[in-house]
Write a protein that holds these residues in place. Structure first.
Motif, PDB file in Angstrom:
ATOM      1  N   MET A  36      22.297  35.271  32.884  1.00 21.51           N
ATOM      2  CA  MET A  36      21.181  36.170  33.151  1.00 21.51           C
ATOM      3  C   MET A  36      21.567  37.543  32.604  1.00 21.51           C
ATOM      4  N   LEU A  37      20.849  37.999  31.575  1.00 25.57           N
ATOM      5  CA  LEU A  37      21.165  39.252  30.899  1.00 25.57           C
ATOM      6  C   LEU A  37      19.985  40.207  30.921  1.00 25.57           C
ATOM      7  N   LYS A  38      20.287  41.467  30.661  1.00 33.51           N
ATOM      8  CA  LYS A  38      19.247  42.466  30.441  1.00 33.51           C
ATOM      9  C   LYS A  38      19.001  42.579  28.942  1.00 33.51           C
ATOM     10  N   GLY A  39      17.955  43.287  28.559  1.00 29.27           N
ATOM     11  CA  GLY A  39      17.558  43.373  27.156  1.00 29.27           C
ATOM     12  C   GLY A  39      18.602  43.982  26.249  1.00 29.27           C
ATOM     13  N   GLY A  77      20.381  52.101  22.706  1.00 28.33           N
ATOM     14  CA  GLY A  77      19.809  52.015  24.044  1.00 28.33           C
ATOM     15  C   GLY A  77      19.679  53.402  24.646  1.00 28.33           C
ATOM     16  N   THR A  78      18.645  53.615  25.430  1.00 23.94           N
ATOM     17  CA  THR A  78      18.418  54.921  26.045  1.00 23.94           C
ATOM     18  C   THR A  78      18.851  54.860  27.503  1.00 23.94           C
ATOM     19  N   TYR A  79      18.056  55.403  28.377  1.00 21.71           N
ATOM     20  CA  TYR A  79      18.375  55.367  29.797  1.00 21.71           C
ATOM     21  C   TYR A  79      18.311  53.935  30.341  1.00 21.71           C
TER      22      TYR A  79
END
Length: 157
Positions: A36-39, A77-79
């Motif tokens: 399970m990952l984030k973008g 990547g930003t915030y």
């Protein structure tokens, strides 16, 4: 022109191997699990920015989790960027989870990640293994076998 450079930077086939694991552990059973990952994490994995030399897996109340696998922050990547060493849940069948949990209770056995790769469908997968730590004399035998193989290859056999 910029789009061509972006496509060159992202690898088509990601295959990141934990070489230290094969030296430190003897693999008993191997499994392939989803993560399970984030973008931004999947984007970093596709760039090959993963370090799993100290990674290991543990069971919590609702599943199997991967600890200390360092996925570098995505450069653009930003915030929304992710935490590099956060816990990540592994996705396995209930039958496989039960087998792993029973076997990991035995003395001297641990669950470690062997490699991270991108499947044909584009999903990030982790190959994990139930492993037993090697003794010093086992490591010496492995080094001796590697040296003998290297000498045979040099001599042309």
């Amino acid at each position: 022109m910029a789009k061509v450079k972006d496509k060159e930077r992202i690898q088509k086939h990601v295959n990141i191997v934990n070489r230290r694991a094969s030296f430190e552990y003897q693999f008993l059973v191997k499994y392939t699990a989803g993560i399970m990952l984030k973008g931004t994490e999947i984007k970093s994995i596709r760039e090959g920015n993963v370090n799993m030399s100290d990674a290991f897996c543990t069971f919590h109340n609702d599943g199997l989790y991967l600890h200390q696998m360092h996925i570098a922050k995505f450069t653009e990547g930003t915030y929304n960027n992710h935490e590099p060493t956060r816990e990540r849940k592994l996705l396995l069948n209930k039958r496989e989870l039960n087998q792993l949990q029973k076997k990991s209770q035995e003395q001297g056995l641990t669950i470690i990640p062997i490699r991270v790769f991108i499947s044909d469908r584009g999903f990030a997968k982790v190959e994990i293994a139930l492993a037993r730590g090697k003794k010093l004399y086992d490591k010496r035998e492995d080094i001796k076998a590697k040296d003998q193989k290297r000498e045979l290859d040099r001599s042309g056999y």
